[in-house]
Design a protein around this motif. Structure first.
Motif, PDB file in Angstrom:
ATOM      1  N   ALA A  33       3.118  37.286   3.768  1.00 59.03           N
ATOM      2  CA  ALA A  33       2.453  38.549   3.467  1.00 59.03           C
ATOM      3  C   ALA A  33       2.030  39.256   4.750  1.00 59.03           C
ATOM      4  CB  ALA A  33       1.240  38.299   2.564  1.00 59.03           C
ATOM      5  N   LEU A  34       1.579  38.498   5.733  1.00 60.98           N
ATOM      6  CA  LEU A  34       1.197  39.090   7.012  1.00 60.98           C
ATOM      7  C   LEU A  34       2.406  39.684   7.723  1.00 60.98           C
ATOM      8  CD1 LEU A  34      -1.031  39.561   9.103  1.00 60.98           C
ATOM      9  CD2 LEU A  34      -0.623  37.234   9.959  1.00 60.98           C
ATOM     10  N   MET A  35       3.567  39.084   7.544  1.00 63.22           N
ATOM     11  CA  MET A  35       4.788  39.600   8.172  1.00 63.22           C
ATOM     12  C   MET A  35       5.127  40.998   7.674  1.00 63.22           C
ATOM     13  SD  MET A  35       7.073  36.088   8.028  1.00 63.22           S
ATOM     14  CE  MET A  35       8.596  36.905   8.486  1.00 63.22           C
ATOM     15  N   ALA A  36       4.671  41.343   6.469  1.00 60.33           N
ATOM     16  CA  ALA A  36       4.985  42.643   5.896  1.00 60.33           C
ATOM     17  C   ALA A  36       4.075  43.754   6.398  1.00 60.33           C
ATOM     18  CB  ALA A  36       4.892  42.565   4.370  1.00 60.33           C
ATOM     19  N   ALA A  37       3.037  43.411   7.165  1.00 61.91           N
ATOM     20  CA  ALA A  37       2.052  44.406   7.573  1.00 61.91           C
ATOM     21  C   ALA A  37       2.625  45.417   8.557  1.00 61.91           C
ATOM     22  CB  ALA A  37       0.833  43.712   8.163  1.00 61.91           C
ATOM     23  N   GLU A  38       3.399  44.945   9.532  1.00 62.24           N
ATOM     24  CA  GLU A  38       4.012  45.821  10.536  1.00 62.24           C
ATOM     25  C   GLU A  38       5.351  45.212  10.937  1.00 62.24           C
ATOM     26  OE1 GLU A  38       1.675  47.057  13.864  1.00 62.24           O
ATOM     27  OE2 GLU A  38      -0.204  46.938  12.740  1.00 62.24           O
ATOM     28  N   PRO A  39       6.324  46.048  11.339  1.00 58.75           N
ATOM     29  CA  PRO A  39       7.663  45.527  11.647  1.00 58.75           C
ATOM     30  C   PRO A  39       7.664  44.425  12.710  1.00 58.75           C
ATOM     31  CG  PRO A  39       7.744  47.908  11.416  1.00 58.75           C
ATOM     32  CD  PRO A  39       6.293  47.522  11.361  1.00 58.75           C
ATOM     33  N   TRP A  40       6.874  44.552  13.780  1.00 60.85           N
ATOM     34  CA  TRP A  40       6.946  43.567  14.858  1.00 60.85           C
ATOM     35  C   TRP A  40       6.455  42.194  14.410  1.00 60.85           C
ATOM     36  CZ3 TRP A  40       3.190  40.679  17.427  1.00 60.85           C
ATOM     37  CH2 TRP A  40       1.857  41.000  17.154  1.00 60.85           C
ATOM     38  N   LEU A  41       5.632  42.165  13.379  1.00 61.54           N
ATOM     39  CA  LEU A  41       5.113  40.886  12.904  1.00 61.54           C
ATOM     40  C   LEU A  41       6.188  40.042  12.229  1.00 61.54           C
ATOM     41  CD1 LEU A  41       1.671  42.048  11.487  1.00 61.54           C
ATOM     42  CD2 LEU A  41       2.085  40.779  13.595  1.00 61.54           C
ATOM     43  N   ALA A  42       7.267  40.686  11.787  1.00 62.63           N
ATOM     44  CA  ALA A  42       8.355  39.960  11.131  1.00 62.63           C
ATOM     45  C   ALA A  42       9.490  39.613  12.079  1.00 62.63           C
ATOM     46  CB  ALA A  42       8.896  40.790   9.964  1.00 62.63           C
ATOM     47  N   GLU A  43       9.431  40.077  13.306  1.00 62.87           N
ATOM     48  CA  GLU A  43      10.529  39.847  14.247  1.00 62.87           C
ATOM     49  C   GLU A  43      10.474  38.422  14.798  1.00 62.87           C
ATOM     50  OE1 GLU A  43      10.375  42.773  17.263  1.00 62.87           O
ATOM     51  OE2 GLU A  43      10.683  44.465  15.888  1.00 62.87           O
ATOM     52  N   PRO A  44      11.567  37.675  14.675  1.00 60.71           N
ATOM     53  CA  PRO A  44      11.575  36.311  15.225  1.00 60.71           C
ATOM     54  C   PRO A  44      11.761  36.329  16.737  1.00 60.71           C
ATOM     55  CG  PRO A  44      13.679  36.803  14.201  1.00 60.71           C
ATOM     56  CD  PRO A  44      12.808  37.994  13.956  1.00 60.71           C
ATOM     57  N   GLY A  45      11.011  35.487  17.408  1.00 56.81           N
ATOM     58  CA  GLY A  45      11.167  35.305  18.841  1.00 56.81           C
ATOM     59  C   GLY A  45      11.858  33.992  19.123  1.00 56.81           C
ATOM     60  N   PRO A  46      11.643  33.420  20.306  1.00 59.37           N
ATOM     61  CA  PRO A  46      12.242  32.116  20.610  1.00 59.37           C
ATOM     62  C   PRO A  46      11.853  31.077  19.567  1.00 59.37           C
ATOM     63  CG  PRO A  46      11.292  33.094  22.582  1.00 59.37           C
ATOM     64  CD  PRO A  46      10.861  33.956  21.438  1.00 59.37           C
ATOM     65  N   THR A  47      12.782  30.251  19.189  1.00 58.15           N
ATOM     66  CA  THR A  47      12.639  29.201  18.163  1.00 58.15           C
ATOM     67  C   THR A  47      12.367  29.776  16.778  1.00 58.15           C
ATOM     68  OG1 THR A  47      10.239  28.752  18.321  1.00 58.15           O
ATOM     69  CG2 THR A  47      11.680  27.662  19.929  1.00 58.15           C
ATOM     70  N   GLY A  48      12.528  31.096  16.599  1.00 57.30           N
ATOM     71  CA  GLY A  48      12.355  31.710  15.288  1.00 57.30           C
ATOM     72  C   GLY A  48      10.927  32.076  14.941  1.00 57.30           C
ATOM     73  N   VAL A  49       9.970  31.785  15.817  1.00 55.06           N
ATOM     74  CA  VAL A  49       8.567  32.091  15.533  1.00 55.06           C
ATOM     75  C   VAL A  49       8.357  33.595  15.513  1.00 55.06           C
ATOM     76  CG1 VAL A  49       6.208  31.898  16.415  1.00 55.06           C
ATOM     77  CG2 VAL A  49       7.737  29.926  16.482  1.00 55.06           C
ATOM     78  N   THR A  50       7.683  34.084  14.474  1.00 52.24           N
ATOM     79  CA  THR A  50       7.446  35.517  14.320  1.00 52.24           C
ATOM     80  C   THR A  50       6.073  35.908  14.874  1.00 52.24           C
ATOM     81  OG1 THR A  50       6.426  35.241  12.144  1.00 52.24           O
ATOM     82  CG2 THR A  50       8.830  35.545  12.213  1.00 52.24           C
ATOM     83  N   GLY A  51       5.884  37.227  15.048  1.00 51.41           N
ATOM     84  CA  GLY A  51       4.588  37.730  15.467  1.00 51.41           C
ATOM     85  C   GLY A  51       3.500  37.396  14.472  1.00 51.41           C
ATOM     86  N   ALA A  52       3.840  37.371  13.190  1.00 46.78           N
ATOM     87  CA  ALA A  52       2.846  37.043  12.167  1.00 46.78           C
ATOM     88  C   ALA A  52       2.300  35.634  12.353  1.00 46.78           C
ATOM     89  CB  ALA A  52       3.462  37.189  10.781  1.00 46.78           C
ATOM     90  N   GLU A  53       3.148  34.697  12.767  1.00 43.82           N
ATOM     91  CA  GLU A  53       2.679  33.331  12.975  1.00 43.82           C
ATOM     92  C   GLU A  53       1.708  33.245  14.152  1.00 43.82           C
ATOM     93  OE1 GLU A  53       6.040  30.342  12.453  1.00 43.82           O
ATOM     94  OE2 GLU A  53       7.075  32.262  12.259  1.00 43.82           O
TER      95      GLU A  53
END
Length: 503
Positions: A437-457
């Motif tokens: 649900a937090l990933m849906a708040a803003e686009p960058w929060l859903a973007e995966p970084g290294p190892t797949g970890v998202t901004g929401a995490e």
């Protein structure tokens, strides 16, 4: 849970102010697995608890393990039946009751190449079967932990394609427990303790400890103050002697290599790789949920002062790479090693090699009543914590019942769907939906970084998991930092998470 399990900067500030005016029943020093487990055990008995650490949750040994929750087969080979049985019982508790979202069954192959004689094959399989008997004695269901088997070469290669095919006559397949992440286990323990009222305070260094409390320094402000307590538990592991000079620790360094995803394509099972010249020691090859692969484990004595963050020496890297290459069709080079880490085991001092020292734990009580818990291993943290709190209750004459932690689910265990393939479910269990649900708040929060970890995490770690800076986020809450290049790439997202305010 009756109280809020979220750890964050605001809660830390509030509870720092509170502890100055309280006399808590139990003060725990050290927030690795055993210390966080002791805080949970005490809080679950209705005791008032403060738990402090000079650094962060899982800053020390508890983040540097092999991520294994094992049944103690190695201890059986040395005749340490009690230690092995205790390990099997604790593994079953984690798999089936307290942390099924973080602990799963993992298959391991012992390749039967030319270096493994028929006699050694028979001895190892006999050991696996005895270990399976321990599983049954510990009442861990077969559905949670399958039994051992000898498999043909074709099936071994289907599970581990990089194996050298020359002379491969099959493999021994065994199963054991594996953690999604050891640091995440500690975070779950600390948050569960906090939900039951424990005051969990990182960046608080114990300057002096006595049986009725500690003089503490807030490492963020430099402010010193006292925490008064009826009993004190020293759970600082390899640093225990700094608070209890009578403790004799003989640290042992365990080094792991970190390989990037796709370095060993087709490897879906772990590997037990025989170490040349060692009859009962194996290197471990451990595929991780993020695709990386860990290769360990050395066992070297460490002399002199204990560092806050141990370094992996180049000779350990060379040694592990050589052992791994002994079973691969295409050997890896030094350049294929993306990172390395080392941890120090808090072994009780004794004569002989550190590789041969017992993994038993011990409780020591100082003249002024400080209870120190030392030795042991990650798998048995809960039992160690229980016994430490039992001793503290006795020493302090506290009014408390027996331990409840063998049946107390950790944060995230409730509502977790066992075996779900989703990466978030494997890290957050029943809280995965809130992270989505937090990933849906803003686009960058859903973007995966290294190892797949998202901004929401990362934001979740700041809001709910007690992360206070980028090191907490990258080196402990997510483990991105195990590979230096990945850490550098993730720094902007980590800084954004710390500064994030919803629009």
């Amino acid at each position: 849970m009756p109280l809020n399990s979220s750890l964050n900067a605001a809660r830390r500030s509030r509870e720092l102010a509170e502890v100055r005016d309280l006399v808590v029943d139990v003060l725990v020093v050290g927030l690795g697995a055993t210390g966080a487990g002791a805080a949970l055990d005490a809080a679950s008995r209705g005791l008032t608890v403060a738990a402090i650490d000079a650094h962060d949750l899982a800053f020390g040994t508890s983040r540097w393990s092999s991520k294994m929750i094992h049944g103690g087969l190695r201890y059986l080979a040395r005749g340490q039946v009690g230690v092995a049985y205790e390990s099997a019982v604790e593994r079953g508790i984690l798999l089936g009751r307290t942390a099924p979202h973080l602990v799963r069954a993992q298959p391991y192959l012992l390749p039967l190449g030319p270096a493994v004689s028929r006699r050694r094959e028979a001895l190892v399989m006999a050991g696996y079967r005895i270990g399976d008997g321990l599983r049954a004695a510990a009442r861990t269901p077969r559905r949670l932990l399958p039994g051992p088997a000898r498999i043909p070469a074709a099936r071994a290669l289907a599970l581990a394609a990089p194996l050298d095919r020359r002379g491969l006559r099959g493999a021994l397949l065994s199963w054991d427990g594996r953690l999604t992440d050891d640091a995440r286990l500690v975070v779950a323990l600390a948050r569960t303790a906090a939900a039951l009222g424990a005051r969990v305070l990182t960046r608080c260094r114990a300057l002096e400890v006595t049986g009725d409390g500690a003089q503490v320094r807030d490492e963020l402000t430099g402010d010193s103050f006292a925490i008064r307590a009826r009993t004190v538990v020293n759970a600082t592991g390899v640093w225990a002697a700094g608070l209890h000079p009578g403790v004799r620790i003989r640290p042992s360094r365990g080094t792991h290599l970190v390989l990037r995803p796709r370095t060993l394509p087709g490897l879906t099972a772990g590997l037990h790789v025989p170490i040349p010249g060692e009859g009962n020691r194996f290197a471990l090859v451990l595929p991780q949920p993020d695709g990386r692969i860990y290769v360990g484990l050395t066992d070297e004595p460490v002399d002199g002062p204990v560092p806050d963050v141990p370094q992996a020496p180049e000779q350990d890297v060379t040694f592990l790479l050589g052992v791994l290459n002994s079973v691969l069709e295409t050997p890896l080079r030094r350049a294929d090693v993306a990172g390395a880490y080392a941890g120090l085991r808090p072994l009780l001092a004794a004569e002989g090699r550190t590789a041969d020292l017992s993994r038993k734990h011990a409780l020591l009580t100082s003249r002024d009543g400080v209870v120190t818990v030392v030795g042991g291993k990650l798998t048995t943290y809960r039992r160690m914590a229980e016994e430490a709190v039992d001793r503290a209750v006795s020493v302090g004459g506290l009014d408390a019942g027996p331990s409840r932690t063998a049946r107390l689910p950790l944060v995230g265990a409730a509502g977790a769907e066992r075996g779900a393939p989703d990466r978030l479910t494997g890290r957050y269990g029943g809280e995965a939906g809130a992270v989505r649900a937090l990933m849906a708040a803003e686009p960058w929060l859903a973007e995966p970084g290294p190892t797949g970890v998202t901004g929401a995490e990362l934001v979740w770690a700041v809001r709910h998991e007690g992360a206070l800076d980028v090191d907490d986020l990258l080196d402990r809450r997510t483990r991105i930092g195990l590979v230096p290049e990945d850490r550098e790439a993730a720094l902007p997202a980590a800084r954004a998470a710390l500064d994030y305010r919803p629009a």
